[in-house]
Every structure is written in structure tokens, then in C-alpha cells.
Design a protein around this motif. Structure first.
Motif, PDB file in Angstrom:
ATOM      1  N   PRO A   1       0.793  -1.231   0.000  1.00  0.00           N
ATOM      2  CA  PRO A   1       0.000   0.000   0.000  1.00  0.00           C
ATOM      3  C   PRO A   1       0.825   1.280   0.000  1.00  0.00           C
ATOM      4  N   ILE A   2       2.142   1.195   0.214  1.00  0.00           N
ATOM      5  CA  ILE A   2       2.942   2.413   0.297  1.00  0.00           C
ATOM      6  C   ILE A   2       2.874   3.206  -1.008  1.00  0.00           C
ATOM      7  N   PHE A   3       2.625   2.517  -2.134  1.00  0.00           N
ATOM      8  CA  PHE A   3       2.575   3.203  -3.424  1.00  0.00           C
ATOM      9  C   PHE A   3       1.147   3.564  -3.834  1.00  0.00           C
ATOM     10  N   SER A   4       0.153   3.191  -3.008  1.00  0.00           N
ATOM     11  CA  SER A   4      -1.237   3.454  -3.360  1.00  0.00           C
ATOM     12  C   SER A   4      -1.945   4.355  -2.360  1.00  0.00           C
ATOM     13  N   ALA A   5      -1.709   4.114  -1.082  1.00  0.00           N
ATOM     14  CA  ALA A   5      -2.439   4.835  -0.042  1.00  0.00           C
ATOM     15  C   ALA A   5      -1.835   6.222   0.181  1.00  0.00           C
ATOM     16  N   LYS A   6      -2.604   7.075   0.800  1.00  0.00           N
ATOM     17  CA  LYS A   6      -2.069   8.361   1.239  1.00  0.00           C
ATOM     18  C   LYS A   6      -1.027   8.109   2.318  1.00  0.00           C
ATOM     19  N   PRO A   7       0.021   8.930   2.381  1.00  0.00           N
ATOM     20  CA  PRO A   7       1.112   8.667   3.338  1.00  0.00           C
ATOM     21  C   PRO A   7       0.636   8.481   4.777  1.00  0.00           C
ATOM     22  N   LEU A   8      -0.264   9.328   5.238  1.00  0.00           N
ATOM     23  CA  LEU A   8      -0.725   9.216   6.614  1.00  0.00           C
ATOM     24  C   LEU A   8      -1.527   7.934   6.822  1.00  0.00           C
ATOM     25  N   ASP A   9      -2.338   7.560   5.822  1.00  0.00           N
ATOM     26  CA  ASP A   9      -3.109   6.320   5.923  1.00  0.00           C
ATOM     27  C   ASP A   9      -2.180   5.113   5.966  1.00  0.00           C
ATOM     28  N   PHE A  10      -1.101   5.163   5.158  1.00  0.00           N
ATOM     29  CA  PHE A  10      -0.162   4.042   5.174  1.00  0.00           C
ATOM     30  C   PHE A  10       0.528   3.930   6.527  1.00  0.00           C
ATOM     31  N   LEU A  11       0.869   5.056   7.115  1.00  0.00           N
ATOM     32  CA  LEU A  11       1.507   5.016   8.434  1.00  0.00           C
ATOM     33  C   LEU A  11       0.556   4.422   9.485  1.00  0.00           C
ATOM     34  N   HIS A  12      -0.717   4.769   9.395  1.00  0.00           N
ATOM     35  CA  HIS A  12      -1.699   4.175  10.304  1.00  0.00           C
ATOM     36  C   HIS A  12      -1.772   2.663  10.104  1.00  0.00           C
ATOM     37  N   LEU A  13      -1.743   2.237   8.841  1.00  0.00           N
ATOM     38  CA  LEU A  13      -1.774   0.797   8.551  1.00  0.00           C
ATOM     39  C   LEU A  13      -0.528   0.111   9.077  1.00  0.00           C
ATOM     40  N   LEU A  14       0.631   0.713   8.825  1.00  0.00           N
ATOM     41  CA  LEU A  14       1.883   0.111   9.279  1.00  0.00           C
ATOM     42  C   LEU A  14       1.911   0.004  10.793  1.00  0.00           C
ATOM     43  N   ARG A  15       1.439   1.022  11.450  1.00  0.00           N
ATOM     44  CA  ARG A  15       1.404   0.978  12.921  1.00  0.00           C
ATOM     45  C   ARG A  15       0.469  -0.125  13.404  1.00  0.00           C
ATOM     46  N   ALA A  16      -0.695  -0.271  12.758  1.00  0.00           N
ATOM     47  CA  ALA A  16      -1.650  -1.305  13.175  1.00  0.00           C
ATOM     48  C   ALA A  16      -1.098  -2.701  12.935  1.00  0.00           C
ATOM     49  N   GLU A  17      -0.297  -2.865  11.862  1.00  0.00           N
ATOM     50  CA  GLU A  17       0.282  -4.178  11.574  1.00  0.00           C
ATOM     51  C   GLU A  17       1.413  -4.516  12.535  1.00  0.00           C
ATOM     52  N   LEU A  18       2.230  -3.526  12.839  1.00  0.00           N
ATOM     53  CA  LEU A  18       3.387  -3.773  13.702  1.00  0.00           C
ATOM     54  C   LEU A  18       3.021  -3.744  15.178  1.00  0.00           C
ATOM     55  N   TYR A  19       1.971  -3.029  15.512  1.00  0.00           N
ATOM     56  CA  TYR A  19       1.541  -2.908  16.910  1.00  0.00           C
ATOM     57  C   TYR A  19       0.068  -3.325  17.014  1.00  0.00           C
ATOM     58  N   PRO A  20      -0.238  -4.585  16.791  1.00  0.00           N
ATOM     59  CA  PRO A  20      -1.646  -4.976  16.785  1.00  0.00           C
ATOM     60  C   PRO A  20      -2.301  -4.875  18.149  1.00  0.00           C
ATOM     61  N   LYS A  21      -2.229  -5.926  18.957  1.00  0.00           N
ATOM     62  CA  LYS A  21      -2.835  -5.879  20.292  1.00  0.00           C
ATOM     63  C   LYS A  21      -1.798  -6.093  21.384  1.00  0.00           C
ATOM     64  N   GLU A  22      -0.626  -6.529  20.965  1.00  0.00           N
ATOM     65  CA  GLU A  22       0.398  -6.810  21.969  1.00  0.00           C
ATOM     66  C   GLU A  22       0.854  -5.525  22.650  1.00  0.00           C
ATOM     67  N   SER A  23       1.068  -5.604  23.930  1.00  0.00           N
ATOM     68  CA  SER A  23       1.584  -4.465  24.677  1.00  0.00           C
ATOM     69  C   SER A  23       3.041  -4.684  25.047  1.00  0.00           C
ATOM     70  N   ASN A  24       3.584  -5.837  24.621  1.00  0.00           N
ATOM     71  CA  ASN A  24       4.950  -6.182  24.971  1.00  0.00           C
ATOM     72  C   ASN A  24       5.910  -5.523  23.984  1.00  0.00           C
ATOM     73  N   PHE A  25       6.790  -4.678  24.477  1.00  0.00           N
ATOM     74  CA  PHE A  25       7.692  -3.935  23.596  1.00  0.00           C
ATOM     75  C   PHE A  25       8.631  -4.864  22.837  1.00  0.00           C
ATOM     76  N   THR A  26       9.065  -5.950  23.495  1.00  0.00           N
ATOM     77  CA  THR A  26       9.981  -6.896  22.846  1.00  0.00           C
ATOM     78  C   THR A  26       9.324  -7.516  21.626  1.00  0.00           C
ATOM     79  N   THR A  27       8.034  -7.884  21.736  1.00  0.00           N
ATOM     80  CA  THR A  27       7.319  -8.474  20.611  1.00  0.00           C
ATOM     81  C   THR A  27       7.229  -7.490  19.452  1.00  0.00           C
ATOM     82  N   ARG A  28       6.946  -6.243  19.761  1.00  0.00           N
ATOM     83  CA  ARG A  28       6.835  -5.233  18.708  1.00  0.00           C
ATOM     84  C   ARG A  28       8.177  -5.028  18.005  1.00  0.00           C
TER      85      ARG A  28
END
Length: 315
Positions: free
Chosen positions: A250-277
Motif C-alpha cells: 500500500p505504500i505506493f497506493s495509499a495516502k502517506p498518513l493512511d499508510f503510516l496508520h496501517l503500518l502501525r496497526a500491523e506492527l503494533y496490533p494488540k500486543e503491549s509487549n515492547f519486545t514483541t513489537r
């Protein structure tokens, strides 16, 4: 199917594989009937998509298109009710996934949005898609499926997100494309900002069908592949592209801010453990480096002794 079967034993092998697939899909059809009856009795809404909706609509019957699970779209407010209904039918949670339940190896994957986290990057109007849905072709009451254009958009985005790891998705795409009114479909694809992902599937289709030229429908979107996109698609074609790479599509299709939101949601889903992230981010970066540079750089190795790394001495 035919190429595999003919190499490994001829038409008799192909016939045997077809009959096995028919038997398996008859079980899937029975599960769909149970779901339809249960949903009707409880007043729940359900919509099947991807493979379960393609068997009749695109392939004309059982045994042609392989199916590994049932993708079931439900309303967010009815998620827990649907989950409980499946459990009354004998389904149990599969592994650690709340949204996946299985019975005797048959898996139902419950979704509240067909795009998952991709909804953060691509403006797919899900309520309108629900309104445009049509009755399921399997003759099952109270189960519906997307209209053709909405199914096409879901196919495009889902396939590219997963690096087209199943080539049957390319065939689904081609069969859907043959049935939709092209101009209307292109307008909907543009409205979802999925034109580049659409072109990826066109490119792969052309290569798999043995065409040497670029796909013919590139002018409406004026798509030109950059180096990263072309390298990604060549990797998909050679079955070398890791599924994780689809996260970056999506980096080449989505708006930059939307892609950052997506990337954050993928890398930081529900885990609160920093090591996992951190490990997730390291693995993603390592995958990208390995694929695009051919280097052997990977995630940092674990420290089995639990010791702090030695400090370097200053020169």
C-alpha cells in the motif's frame, strides 16, 4: 490442476483429484447450509466471500476451485453472537485465534471487515457493499455474497496484501474481471485507491498467460511500475516473494498518513509487549533487506545465556 496431474499420472490422476475435491466441497456446502439455517433462526446477518462465493459464481460448481476455509463476513455488533452460534454447531476455537473456529478440520474464519487492517489505507465503503450484496448462489437462505465489483476489489487488495501467495487468486481475479462492467469497475477501483494493486494483478495475469507485452488496461490509470514494484512482482511470479512483503504494497497506493496508520496497526496490533513489537519490526526489515538486496542480514540472534552484550572498548 491439469498440468500437475498430467505430469504425475495423466487424466486418471486428474479425475481422482477432481472427485476428492468434489467430496471435500460437499462438506463445505453442508456447513454453509447449517450456517444459513442457524443464522435464519437467530436473525443474524452473514455474507460469504472469496473462495466460498466463487465456487458457484465463477467456477460453475464443485470440484474446480480449491477451498481451504469459509470466509464469513458478519456485522461487528453480531460477532460474539455468530461465534456462539458456531460453537453450538460443534465448532471450537482454532489455535489462539478468536475469529477462527474449526470442526473436524473444517475452518470458518469470521470477519467484521473483508479488508482487515487494509481498511485503514483503502476507503472501501463496506455499508454500501452490504447493501449491494446478492443472495448466495448455493441456494442457502439467509447467506449473501458481495456484488461482482465489490468482490473484485476485495480480491485485488487481499491478494496483493498476501503477496499473491496462492495463484488461484489470479484466476479468481481474471474470472471476476470478465463478468463486471469494465468502466464501472474501474471507477470503483479508483475510488478505493486500488488502481496500482489492480495493475499488479493485470501484470501477473499477463505473465502467467504467456503474454510478452505489458497488460493492455494500463492507460485508464497511467500506471508505470517502479523498481520496487517490478522486483516484488517478479518475486511473486517466481514464488520467491515472502508473504510479509505484501504489507508494504500500500505504500505506493495509499495516502502517506493512511499508510503510516496501517503500518502501525500491523506492527503494533494488540500486543503491549515492547519486545514483541521490536521483534516484528526487525523481522519485517530483515525480510525486505534479504529480498531486495540478496543479503543474509536477519533478525538479531537470541541471547540464550541471558547475558548483557559485552561493551566495546574504545580505541
Amino acid at each position: 490442476y491439469s498440468s500437475i496431474a498430467l505430469r504425475s499420472g495423466g487424466l486418471e490422476t486428474l479425475r481422482k483429484q477432481f472427485l476428492e475435491e468434489v467430496a471435500q466441497q460437499a462438506n463445505w456446502l453442508q456447513i454453509l447450509k447449517e450456517l444459513g439455517a442457524t443464522f435464519e433462526s437467530l436473525g443474524l446477518s452473514g455474507l460469504v466471500f472469496k473462495g466460498a462465493s466463487s465456487i458457484q459464481r465463477l467456477y460453475g460448481g464443485l470440484g474446480v476451485r480449491p477451498l481451504s476455509d469459509i470466509d464469513l463476513l458478519v456485522l461487528p455488533a453480531e460477532f460474539q453472537a455468530v461465534r456462539s452460534a458456531l460453537q453450538t454447531l460443534g465448532f471450537k476455537p482454532w489455535m489462539d485465534f478468536e475469529h477462527m473456529l474449526a470442526r473436524d478440520g473444517w475452518i470458518v474464519d469470521i470477519h467484521t471487515n473483508p479488508l482487515g487492517r487494509l481498511q485503514l489505507a483503502f476507503p472501501f465503503d463496506l455499508p454500501a457493499a452490504w447493501n449491494r450484496s446478492v443472495p448466495c448462489l448455493c441456494g442457502i437462505p439467509h447467506l449473501r455474497m458481495f456484488g461482482l465489483i465489490d468482490e473484485l476489489i476485495v480480491c485485488i487488495l487481499h491478494s496483493t496484501k498476501h503477496s499473491v501467495c496462492r495463484l488461484i487468486w489470479v484466476l479468481d481475479f481474471q474470472l471476476l474481471l470478465r463478468q463486471v462492467p469494465l468502466e464501472e469497475a474501474l471507477a470503483s477501483i479508483r475510488a478505493c485507491r486500488a488502481q496500482r494493486c489492480f495493475y499488479y494483478l493485470l501484470w501477473l495475469s499477463a505473465k502467467l498467460l504467456g503474454r510478452t507485452q505489458e497488460p493492455p488496461i494500463q492507460e485508464p490509470f497511467e500506471v508505470r511500475l517502479n523498481y520496487v514494484e517490478r522486483r516484488f512482482l517478479e518475486g511473486v511470479l517466481a514464488r520467491e516473494a515472502p508473504e510479509t512483503l505484501g504489507l508494504l504494497v500500500p505504500i505506493f497506493s495509499a495516502k502517506p498518513l493512511d499508510f503510516l496508520h496501517l503500518l502501525r496497526a500491523e506492527l503494533y496490533p494488540k500486543e503491549s509487549n515492547f519486545t514483541t513489537r521490536t521483534r516484528t519490526l526487525k523481522n519485517l526489515l530483515a525480510t525486505v533487506l534479504r529480498f531486495f538486496t540478496g543479503s543474509s542480514i536477519g533478525p538479531y540472534p537470541a541471547n540464550p545465556a541471558g547475558l548483557a552484550p559485552k561493551k566495546r572498548k574504545r580505541p
